[in-house]
Each structure stands twice: as structure tokens, then as C-alpha cells.
Design a protein around this motif. Structure first.
Motif, PDB file in Angstrom:
ATOM      1  N   GLN A 158       0.835  -1.196   0.000  1.00  0.00           N
ATOM      2  CA  GLN A 158       0.000   0.000   0.000  1.00  0.00           C
ATOM      3  C   GLN A 158       0.869   1.246   0.000  1.00  0.00           C
ATOM      4  N   ARG A 159       0.382   2.291  -0.632  1.00  0.00           N
ATOM      5  CA  ARG A 159       1.137   3.544  -0.642  1.00  0.00           C
ATOM      6  C   ARG A 159       1.369   4.045   0.770  1.00  0.00           C
ATOM      7  N   GLY A 160       2.507   4.668   0.966  1.00  0.00           N
ATOM      8  CA  GLY A 160       2.847   5.204   2.274  1.00  0.00           C
ATOM      9  C   GLY A 160       3.601   4.231   3.170  1.00  0.00           C
ATOM     10  N   THR A 161       3.624   2.969   2.789  1.00  0.00           N
ATOM     11  CA  THR A 161       4.339   1.980   3.596  1.00  0.00           C
ATOM     12  C   THR A 161       5.761   1.809   3.064  1.00  0.00           C
ATOM     13  N   SER A 162       6.540   0.994   3.741  1.00  0.00           N
ATOM     14  CA  SER A 162       7.923   0.729   3.343  1.00  0.00           C
ATOM     15  C   SER A 162       8.130  -0.769   3.184  1.00  0.00           C
ATOM     16  N   LEU A 163       9.045  -1.124   2.327  1.00  0.00           N
ATOM     17  CA  LEU A 163       9.390  -2.527   2.086  1.00  0.00           C
ATOM     18  C   LEU A 163      10.900  -2.670   2.099  1.00  0.00           C
ATOM     19  N   THR A 164      11.373  -3.671   2.810  1.00  0.00           N
ATOM     20  CA  THR A 164      12.799  -3.968   2.819  1.00  0.00           C
ATOM     21  C   THR A 164      13.070  -5.223   2.005  1.00  0.00           C
ATOM     22  N   ILE A 165      13.979  -5.104   1.063  1.00  0.00           N
ATOM     23  CA  ILE A 165      14.352  -6.193   0.169  1.00  0.00           C
ATOM     24  C   ILE A 165      15.715  -6.710   0.600  1.00  0.00           C
ATOM     25  N   GLN A 166      15.826  -8.022   0.681  1.00  0.00           N
ATOM     26  CA  GLN A 166      17.078  -8.635   1.107  1.00  0.00           C
ATOM     27  C   GLN A 166      17.809  -9.244  -0.087  1.00  0.00           C
ATOM     28  N   CYS A 167      19.120  -9.169  -0.038  1.00  0.00           N
ATOM     29  CA  CYS A 167      19.972  -9.762  -1.064  1.00  0.00           C
ATOM     30  C   CYS A 167      21.064 -10.572  -0.375  1.00  0.00           C
ATOM     31  N   GLN A 168      21.124 -11.851  -0.704  1.00  0.00           N
ATOM     32  CA  GLN A 168      22.080 -12.765  -0.089  1.00  0.00           C
ATOM     33  C   GLN A 168      22.962 -13.371  -1.179  1.00  0.00           C
ATOM     34  N   VAL A 169      24.269 -13.367  -0.943  1.00  0.00           N
ATOM     35  CA  VAL A 169      25.225 -13.925  -1.900  1.00  0.00           C
ATOM     36  C   VAL A 169      25.899 -15.138  -1.278  1.00  0.00           C
ATOM     37  N   ASP A 170      26.254 -16.102  -2.115  1.00  0.00           N
ATOM     38  CA  ASP A 170      26.829 -17.337  -1.581  1.00  0.00           C
ATOM     39  C   ASP A 170      28.334 -17.246  -1.367  1.00  0.00           C
ATOM     40  N   SER A 171      28.915 -16.077  -1.577  1.00  0.00           N
ATOM     41  CA  SER A 171      30.345 -15.895  -1.346  1.00  0.00           C
ATOM     42  C   SER A 171      30.583 -14.453  -0.913  1.00  0.00           C
ATOM     43  N   GLN A 172      31.735 -14.207  -0.346  1.00  0.00           N
ATOM     44  CA  GLN A 172      32.033 -12.855   0.108  1.00  0.00           C
ATOM     45  C   GLN A 172      32.414 -11.969  -1.078  1.00  0.00           C
ATOM     46  N   VAL A 173      31.782 -10.839  -1.152  1.00  0.00           N
ATOM     47  CA  VAL A 173      32.048  -9.903  -2.246  1.00  0.00           C
ATOM     48  C   VAL A 173      32.208  -8.505  -1.679  1.00  0.00           C
ATOM     49  N   THR A 174      33.042  -7.745  -2.317  1.00  0.00           N
ATOM     50  CA  THR A 174      33.274  -6.384  -1.843  1.00  0.00           C
ATOM     51  C   THR A 174      32.164  -5.444  -2.287  1.00  0.00           C
ATOM     52  N   MET A 175      31.821  -5.522  -3.545  1.00  0.00           N
ATOM     53  CA  MET A 175      30.910  -4.540  -4.105  1.00  0.00           C
ATOM     54  C   MET A 175      29.554  -5.172  -4.410  1.00  0.00           C
ATOM     55  N   MET A 176      28.521  -4.506  -3.933  1.00  0.00           N
ATOM     56  CA  MET A 176      27.158  -4.892  -4.261  1.00  0.00           C
ATOM     57  C   MET A 176      26.436  -3.665  -4.804  1.00  0.00           C
ATOM     58  N   PHE A 177      25.495  -3.912  -5.667  1.00  0.00           N
ATOM     59  CA  PHE A 177      24.790  -2.832  -6.342  1.00  0.00           C
ATOM     60  C   PHE A 177      23.289  -3.087  -6.285  1.00  0.00           C
ATOM     61  N   TRP A 178      22.565  -2.002  -6.248  1.00  0.00           N
ATOM     62  CA  TRP A 178      21.108  -2.086  -6.339  1.00  0.00           C
ATOM     63  C   TRP A 178      20.634  -1.328  -7.570  1.00  0.00           C
ATOM     64  N   TYR A 179      19.765  -2.004  -8.353  1.00  0.00           N
ATOM     65  CA  TYR A 179      19.223  -1.425  -9.570  1.00  0.00           C
ATOM     66  C   TYR A 179      17.700  -1.391  -9.477  1.00  0.00           C
ATOM     67  N   ARG A 180      17.131  -0.505 -10.243  1.00  0.00           N
ATOM     68  CA  ARG A 180      15.684  -0.452 -10.403  1.00  0.00           C
ATOM     69  C   ARG A 180      15.368  -0.622 -11.890  1.00  0.00           C
ATOM     70  N   GLN A 181      14.337  -1.393 -12.171  1.00  0.00           N
ATOM     71  CA  GLN A 181      13.869  -1.562 -13.537  1.00  0.00           C
ATOM     72  C   GLN A 181      12.377  -1.274 -13.574  1.00  0.00           C
ATOM     73  N   GLN A 182      12.045  -0.099 -14.039  1.00  0.00           N
ATOM     74  CA  GLN A 182      10.639   0.286 -14.129  1.00  0.00           C
ATOM     75  C   GLN A 182       9.981  -0.464 -15.284  1.00  0.00           C
ATOM     76  N   PRO A 183       8.669  -0.589 -15.243  1.00  0.00           N
ATOM     77  CA  PRO A 183       7.964  -1.392 -16.253  1.00  0.00           C
ATOM     78  C   PRO A 183       8.347  -1.019 -17.685  1.00  0.00           C
ATOM     79  N   GLY A 184       8.784  -1.998 -18.445  1.00  0.00           N
ATOM     80  CA  GLY A 184       9.137  -1.782 -19.843  1.00  0.00           C
ATOM     81  C   GLY A 184      10.413  -1.014 -20.070  1.00  0.00           C
TER      82      GLY A 184
END
Lengths: 110, 115
Positions: B14-40
Motif C-alpha cells: 500500500q502507498r505510504g508503507t515501506s518494504l525492505t528487500i534482502q539480497c544474499q550472496v553465496d560468497s564474500q564480495v566487496t561490491m554490491m549494487f542495487w538497480y531499479r527496472q521500471q515497467p518496460g
């Protein structure tokens, strides 16, 4: 400020080679050409990359022109599972950012 | 290579709320990135998350809207705060394994719909 230009879409026949062009006329000397693809509902997948020599791996071949202003990704025997959006990206090895353009939507038809 | 999982895979909020997204990797990495892909649309980088330091945000993205945590070398979270329908997108995390080819590996994405 896209560094690459790709056709928006292309069709190819199953079993035939698919040749995907990419223009990168402003590429600088330390920048590589990377190709990724994104199959529907999945995250992008690395395919191949090159600097100036032609490259080949188990997925594809990459042909870079001598002046490095353009390149072609070749899928030697396209299958239906190769239907995806293909992204050509220019980056240097010490630049960890990937700048995705619009890509080419490739549809492989039986 | 790296195997990346994301939770949730999809959500309707619902609008006005917040969502936390988790990202888990199977090995140790220095750099992680977050991307957004809007529809289309294509992917847009939101931020770079390095362990032990503040995330670095791209132009147009701010920490108040997209707070990121990176508590260790295998895990990161992205929160989409005070959501509006314009936040409806697929959110993807990726990692750079600093391997020979400097290729990035992507998670499967989280499909978010905001009503």
C-alpha cells in the motif's frame, strides 16, 4: 548519455546465427565492450566482453571493428531460449558501474 | 561466479508503507549494487553498497527514500520508503566478484507493486 546505440528489436530463426550490432563511436582507449542479456523475468546475465580483439566463449562470439567504434555479438546457433533483451555496454575495468541502455529485444522464432 | 538470492520475490504494498528487500550472496564480495527496472524500461543503478561504508547513491536517488544496509560481505538490504505507485518496479541486486572479467552477477529481482 548513452555510450552505445543498438537496434530496438530483431528476429532470427532458430538454428541460424544471430548477429547483434552495437555502435560505440565515442569509446575511449581503456574501455571494454561488454554484452549482457536479460531473459524475461530474470536478472541480466553476463555473456562476453572484449577490448579490441575478437573474443569467443561457449555462449557467443564478439567481433570488434579495427577502429573499435562498433561491434557485433554473434550467437552461432540461436535457440528459442536465446529470446531476450541484449545489452551492449561500454565500461573500463576500474569502473564498476554498468550503464544499461535500451538494448535489443531478440526474438528467436521456430 | 556467484549465486544471489533475493527476498521477497514479489510483493504488493500500500502507498505510504515501506518494504525492505534482502539480497544474499553465496560468497564474500566487496561490491554490491542495487538497480531499479521500471515497467518496460532498462535497468537504472540506484546505489553502490560497500561493506563498512555508506552507500553511494546515483543522481536522482537519495538515502531517505532508499536506505541501504551492508552489514557483512554476503548480505545487503534495500528499503523502499514511503512508497507511491511510481515505485512499482523490479528491484535487482548485483555483485562484482572482482574476478578476471569484472563481470557482475545479478539476483532474480524483486517485483514490487504499489497500490
Amino acid at each position: 548519455d548513452a555510450k552505445t546505440t543498438q537496434p530496438p528489436s530483431m528476429d532470427c530463426a532458430e538454428g541460424r546465427a544471430a548477429n547483434l550490432p552495437c555502435n560505440h563511436s565515442t569509446i575511449s582507449g581503456n574501455e571494454y565492450v561488454y554484452w549482457y542479456r536479460q531473459i524475461h523475468s530474470q536478472g541480466p546475465q553476463y555473456i562476453i566482453h572484449g577490448l579490441k580483439n575478437n573474443e569467443t566463449n561457449e555462449m557467443a562470439s564478439l567481433i570488434i571493428t579495427e577502429d573499435r567504434k562498433s561491434s557485433t555479438l554473434i550467437l552461432p546457433h540461436a535457440t528459442l531460449r536465446d529470446t531476450a533483451v541484449y545489452y551492449c555496454i561500454v565500461r573500463s575495468l576500474n569502473d564498476y558501474k554498468l550503464s544499461f541502455g535500451a538494448g535489443t529485444t531478440v526474438t528467436v522464432r521456430a | 561466479s556467484a549465486v544471489i538470492s533475493q527476498k521477497p520475490s514479489r510483493d504488493i504494498c500500500q502507498r505510504g508503507t515501506s518494504l525492505t528487500i534482502q539480497c544474499q550472496v553465496d560468497s564474500q564480495v566487496t561490491m554490491m549494487f542495487w538497480y531499479r527496472q521500471q515497467p518496460g524500461q532498462s535497468l537504472t543503478l540506484i546505489a553502490t553498497a560497500n561493506q563498512g561504508s555508506e552507500a553511494t547513491y546515483e543522481s536522482g536517488f537519495v538515502i531517505d527514500k532508499f536506505p541501504i544496509s551492508r552489514p557483512n560481505l554476503t548480505f545487503s538490504t534495500l528499503t523502499v520508503s514511503n512508497m507511491s505507485p511510481e515505485d512499482s518496479s523490479i528491484y535487482l541486486c548485483s555483485v562484482d566478484t572482482s574476478g578476471l572479467y569484472n563481470e557482475q552477477f545479478f539476483g532474480p529481482g524483486t517485483r514490487l507493486t504499489v497500490l
